[in-house]
Design a protein around this motif. Structure first.
Motif, PDB file in Angstrom:
ATOM      1  N   VAL A 148      51.738  44.127  40.988  1.00 56.02           N
ATOM      2  CA  VAL A 148      50.305  44.334  40.764  1.00 56.02           C
ATOM      3  C   VAL A 148      50.015  44.360  39.265  1.00 56.02           C
ATOM      4  O   VAL A 148      49.069  43.723  38.793  1.00 56.02           O
ATOM      5  N   SER A 149      50.844  45.069  38.506  1.00 58.17           N
ATOM      6  CA  SER A 149      50.645  45.150  37.057  1.00 58.17           C
ATOM      7  C   SER A 149      50.743  43.777  36.404  1.00 58.17           C
ATOM      8  O   SER A 149      49.974  43.448  35.496  1.00 58.17           O
ATOM      9  N   LYS A 150      51.678  42.964  36.886  1.00 57.79           N
ATOM     10  CA  LYS A 150      51.831  41.598  36.356  1.00 57.79           C
ATOM     11  C   LYS A 150      50.554  40.791  36.604  1.00 57.79           C
ATOM     12  O   LYS A 150      50.047  40.107  35.706  1.00 57.79           O
ATOM     13  N   HIS A 151      50.013  40.882  37.816  1.00 56.33           N
ATOM     14  CA  HIS A 151      48.793  40.138  38.138  1.00 56.33           C
ATOM     15  C   HIS A 151      47.594  40.677  37.352  1.00 56.33           C
ATOM     16  O   HIS A 151      46.753  39.904  36.888  1.00 56.33           O
ATOM     17  N   LEU A 152      47.521  41.991  37.197  1.00 50.98           N
ATOM     18  CA  LEU A 152      46.431  42.578  36.407  1.00 50.98           C
ATOM     19  C   LEU A 152      46.492  42.105  34.962  1.00 50.98           C
ATOM     20  O   LEU A 152      45.454  41.856  34.337  1.00 50.98           O
ATOM     21  N   LYS A 153      47.696  41.951  34.441  1.00 50.39           N
ATOM     22  CA  LYS A 153      47.854  41.463  33.062  1.00 50.39           C
ATOM     23  C   LYS A 153      47.269  40.054  32.929  1.00 50.39           C
ATOM     24  O   LYS A 153      46.541  39.757  31.979  1.00 50.39           O
ATOM     25  N   VAL A 154      47.581  39.190  33.880  1.00 54.07           N
ATOM     26  CA  VAL A 154      47.040  37.825  33.857  1.00 54.07           C
ATOM     27  C   VAL A 154      45.513  37.863  33.927  1.00 54.07           C
ATOM     28  O   VAL A 154      44.828  37.184  33.165  1.00 54.07           O
ATOM     29  N   LEU A 155      44.985  38.676  34.839  1.00 51.91           N
ATOM     30  CA  LEU A 155      43.530  38.762  35.002  1.00 51.91           C
ATOM     31  C   LEU A 155      42.866  39.328  33.749  1.00 51.91           C
ATOM     32  O   LEU A 155      41.760  38.900  33.384  1.00 51.91           O
ATOM     33  N   ARG A 156      43.520  40.257  33.066  1.00 52.04           N
ATOM     34  CA  ARG A 156      42.988  40.791  31.798  1.00 52.04           C
ATOM     35  C   ARG A 156      42.994  39.722  30.718  1.00 52.04           C
ATOM     36  O   ARG A 156      42.048  39.602  29.949  1.00 52.04           O
ATOM     37  N   GLU A 157      44.067  38.933  30.662  1.00 48.32           N
ATOM     38  CA  GLU A 157      44.198  37.912  29.616  1.00 48.32           C
ATOM     39  C   GLU A 157      43.117  36.848  29.702  1.00 48.32           C
ATOM     40  O   GLU A 157      42.726  36.286  28.684  1.00 48.32           O
ATOM     41  N   VAL A 158      42.620  36.555  30.902  1.00 53.36           N
ATOM     42  CA  VAL A 158      41.549  35.558  31.035  1.00 53.36           C
ATOM     43  C   VAL A 158      40.175  36.220  31.053  1.00 53.36           C
ATOM     44  O   VAL A 158      39.166  35.547  31.179  1.00 53.36           O
ATOM     45  N   GLY A 159      40.145  37.541  30.945  1.00 51.74           N
ATOM     46  CA  GLY A 159      38.884  38.260  30.858  1.00 51.74           C
ATOM     47  C   GLY A 159      38.229  38.610  32.176  1.00 51.74           C
ATOM     48  O   GLY A 159      37.093  39.076  32.199  1.00 51.74           O
ATOM     49  N   LEU A 160      38.932  38.396  33.294  1.00 50.05           N
ATOM     50  CA  LEU A 160      38.352  38.701  34.601  1.00 50.05           C
ATOM     51  C   LEU A 160      38.386  40.186  34.933  1.00 50.05           C
ATOM     52  O   LEU A 160      37.657  40.639  35.815  1.00 50.05           O
ATOM     53  N   VAL A 161      39.237  40.930  34.242  1.00 49.63           N
ATOM     54  CA  VAL A 161      39.409  42.351  34.509  1.00 49.63           C
ATOM     55  C   VAL A 161      39.360  43.116  33.193  1.00 49.63           C
ATOM     56  O   VAL A 161      39.953  42.701  32.205  1.00 49.63           O
ATOM     57  N   LEU A 193      36.235  44.665  37.620  1.00 47.21           N
ATOM     58  CA  LEU A 193      35.970  43.234  37.553  1.00 47.21           C
ATOM     59  C   LEU A 193      34.939  42.934  36.477  1.00 47.21           C
ATOM     60  O   LEU A 193      33.938  43.642  36.347  1.00 47.21           O
ATOM     61  N   ASP A 194      35.188  41.881  35.718  1.00 50.39           N
ATOM     62  CA  ASP A 194      34.180  41.320  34.812  1.00 50.39           C
ATOM     63  C   ASP A 194      33.887  39.925  35.357  1.00 50.39           C
ATOM     64  O   ASP A 194      34.677  38.999  35.193  1.00 50.39           O
ATOM     65  N   PRO A 195      32.754  39.754  36.032  1.00 54.37           N
ATOM     66  CA  PRO A 195      32.492  38.484  36.714  1.00 54.37           C
ATOM     67  C   PRO A 195      32.103  37.315  35.796  1.00 54.37           C
ATOM     68  O   PRO A 195      32.068  36.175  36.248  1.00 54.37           O
ATOM     69  N   VAL A 196      31.846  37.567  34.542  1.00 56.25           N
ATOM     70  CA  VAL A 196      31.374  36.501  33.646  1.00 56.25           C
ATOM     71  C   VAL A 196      32.310  35.293  33.622  1.00 56.25           C
ATOM     72  O   VAL A 196      31.848  34.148  33.721  1.00 56.25           O
ATOM     73  N   PRO A 197      33.643  35.486  33.506  1.00 53.61           N
ATOM     74  CA  PRO A 197      34.525  34.310  33.496  1.00 53.61           C
ATOM     75  C   PRO A 197      34.548  33.528  34.818  1.00 53.61           C
ATOM     76  O   PRO A 197      35.075  32.418  34.868  1.00 53.61           O
ATOM     77  N   LEU A 198      33.976  34.089  35.887  1.00 52.86           N
ATOM     78  CA  LEU A 198      33.906  33.362  37.157  1.00 52.86           C
ATOM     79  C   LEU A 198      32.777  32.332  37.165  1.00 52.86           C
ATOM     80  O   LEU A 198      32.735  31.470  38.039  1.00 52.86           O
TER      81      LEU A 198
END
Length: 128
Positions: A47-60, A73-78
């Motif tokens: 979970v932490s690994k996936h959260l890191k990826v999502l943080r790096e692209v700005g989704l979290v 969640l930060d929906p802007v990058p969606l």
């Protein structure tokens, strides 16, 4: 050959089903890592690994709350994904409209068949 980075943009990040599952959970509100782990039923390091990826692209986004780290969640990058998918909306609408026409025709044919099967003149029940 090395795998392509999944952190280059939101498109790549959401290609992974578990990351989409995390986004679905966070769409309902902030959660700590242990809450995400519990709801997903997977190991905390994953979970932490996936959260890191999502943080790096700005989704979290993450914020500290005492000893806990809360993710949201930060929906802007969606938005680019939404705009791309929206381009297919007309195609889907046209296909669904065509399917509605076919279903209506099938229902009319079925109703006509039922009427024909219960025709009193055909059953020898004609008054006369």
């Amino acid at each position: 050959m090395a795998r392509a980075a999944t952190t280059t943009d939101a498109f790549n990040a959401v290609a992974e089903p578990r990351r989409r599952q995390i986004l679905d959970l966070l769409a309902r509100g902030e959660l700590a890592v242990n809450e995400i782990v519990e709801r997903m039923g997977v190991a905390q390091p994953l979970v932490s690994k996936h959260l890191k990826v999502l943080r790096e692209v700005g989704l979290v986004d993450v914020r500290d709350d005492g000893r806990r780290r809360l993710y949201r969640l930060d929906p802007v990058p969606l938005k680019p994904i939404h705009e791309w998918v929206r381009g297919f909306e007309q195609l889907w609408s046209e296909r669904f409209d065509r399917m509605d026409v076919v279903l209506e025709e099938l229902m009319e044919a079925e109703n006509d068949e039922r009427k024909h099967d219960h025709d009193p003149q055909r059953d020898g029940d004609a008054a006369g």
